[in-house]
Write a protein that holds these residues in place. Structure first.
Motif, PDB file in Angstrom:
ATOM      1  N   ILE A  93      10.080  21.250  42.336  1.00 38.32           N
ATOM      2  CA  ILE A  93       9.296  22.357  41.790  1.00 38.32           C
ATOM      3  C   ILE A  93       8.165  21.723  40.997  1.00 38.32           C
ATOM      4  N   ASN A  94       6.943  21.949  41.434  1.00 44.14           N
ATOM      5  CA  ASN A  94       5.794  21.284  40.817  1.00 44.14           C
ATOM      6  C   ASN A  94       5.168  22.095  39.684  1.00 44.14           C
ATOM      7  N   ALA A  95       4.113  21.545  39.100  1.00 49.79           N
ATOM      8  CA  ALA A  95       3.502  22.058  37.879  1.00 49.79           C
ATOM      9  C   ALA A  95       3.008  23.492  38.023  1.00 49.79           C
ATOM     10  N   ASP A  96       3.228  24.261  36.962  1.00 45.81           N
ATOM     11  CA  ASP A  96       2.794  25.658  36.843  1.00 45.81           C
ATOM     12  C   ASP A  96       3.415  26.573  37.886  1.00 45.81           C
ATOM     13  N   ALA A  97       4.506  26.159  38.510  1.00 40.24           N
ATOM     14  CA  ALA A  97       5.273  27.058  39.379  1.00 40.24           C
ATOM     15  C   ALA A  97       6.152  27.923  38.488  1.00 40.24           C
ATOM     16  N   THR A  98       6.357  29.169  38.893  1.00 42.12           N
ATOM     17  CA  THR A  98       7.209  30.105  38.168  1.00 42.12           C
ATOM     18  C   THR A  98       8.270  30.624  39.129  1.00 42.12           C
ATOM     19  N   ILE A  99       9.525  30.465  38.740  1.00 42.19           N
ATOM     20  CA  ILE A  99      10.645  30.915  39.558  1.00 42.19           C
ATOM     21  C   ILE A  99      11.301  32.075  38.825  1.00 42.19           C
ATOM     22  N   GLY A 100      11.463  33.207  39.511  1.00 41.91           N
ATOM     23  CA  GLY A 100      12.057  34.394  38.896  1.00 41.91           C
ATOM     24  C   GLY A 100      13.553  34.269  38.699  1.00 41.91           C
ATOM     25  N   ASP A 101      14.188  35.390  38.395  1.00 41.83           N
ATOM     26  CA  ASP A 101      15.619  35.436  38.117  1.00 41.83           C
ATOM     27  C   ASP A 101      16.439  35.511  39.404  1.00 41.83           C
ATOM     28  N   PHE A 102      17.635  34.917  39.367  1.00 47.21           N
ATOM     29  CA  PHE A 102      18.632  35.035  40.430  1.00 47.21           C
ATOM     30  C   PHE A 102      18.104  34.582  41.790  1.00 47.21           C
TER      31      PHE A 102
END
Length: 192
Positions: free
Chosen positions: A119-128
């Motif tokens: 997972i690289n910079a400024d990536a956003t991963i949501g919930d679940f």
């Protein structure tokens, strides 16, 4: 070690158990699954019973992880999460020590980051969300809640993936693409 209850005892559960054992942070108390007999084992973890146990377990334990897999839509995972949140359950992220997560990435709750995920910079991963083995999430990607990025999938930079999306194994999402909610991308496909 913190105590953890798993909800769902199928194949995905086995993969998550492996990551939990590698992570070394949680003691797995047991598994809740309506389709497996009480006292049976999934790998080395005992099945405690069916979903009727969840309110009692939520009163005695704080950490849970949804180990029901997701191919296609995610209504079962969503229903379990809402029920358990209403009972005060906490959902820590399960993260393989073999994953690379940029210090500039943002993670929600209740997700599993499997072995060799990047997972690289400024990536956003949501919930679940499930980030399966060898998936690559590039810079500035936004992934919603209840998504599954399958084995070996590549999500290039500046991609937006909305909620409840399944990205099949070996698929490639092209730079800057936007994938709407409830989308199913088959294995080895290219999304532009």
């Amino acid at each position: 070690m913190e105590e953890l209850i798993l909800i769902g005892g199928g194949g995905h559960c086995k993969s998550v158990i492996d990551v939990i054992r590698e992570q070394g942070r949680y003691n797995i108390i047991g598994i809740v699954d309506p389709m497996i007999a009480v006292g049976e084992f999934v790998l080395d973890v005992k099945v405690l019973g069916n979903d009727s146990l969840l309110p009692d377990l939520a009163s005695r334990f704080k950490n849970f992880h949804i180990t029901v897999g997701q191919i296609g839509s995610s209504p079962i995972r969503n229903k379990i999460a809402n029920q358990m949140i209403s009972l005060g359950a906490k959902f820590p992220n399960i993260i393989s020590p073999k994953a690379h997560i940029s210090r500039y990435a943002n993670l929600g709750v209740g997700s599993v980051i499997m072995h060799n995920v990047t997972i690289n910079a400024d990536a956003t991963i949501g919930d679940f969300t499930i980030l399966n083995n060898h998936s690559l999430i590039e810079h500035d990607v936004k992934i919603g809640n209840f998504c599954h990025i399958s084995t070996g999938a590549i999500v290039n930079g500046n991609v937006t993936i909305e909620n409840d999306v399944f990205i099949g194994s070996g698929s490639v999402v092209v730079q800057g693409a936007k994938i709407p909610s409830h989308y199913f991308l088959k294995a080895n496909q290219i999304y532009k």
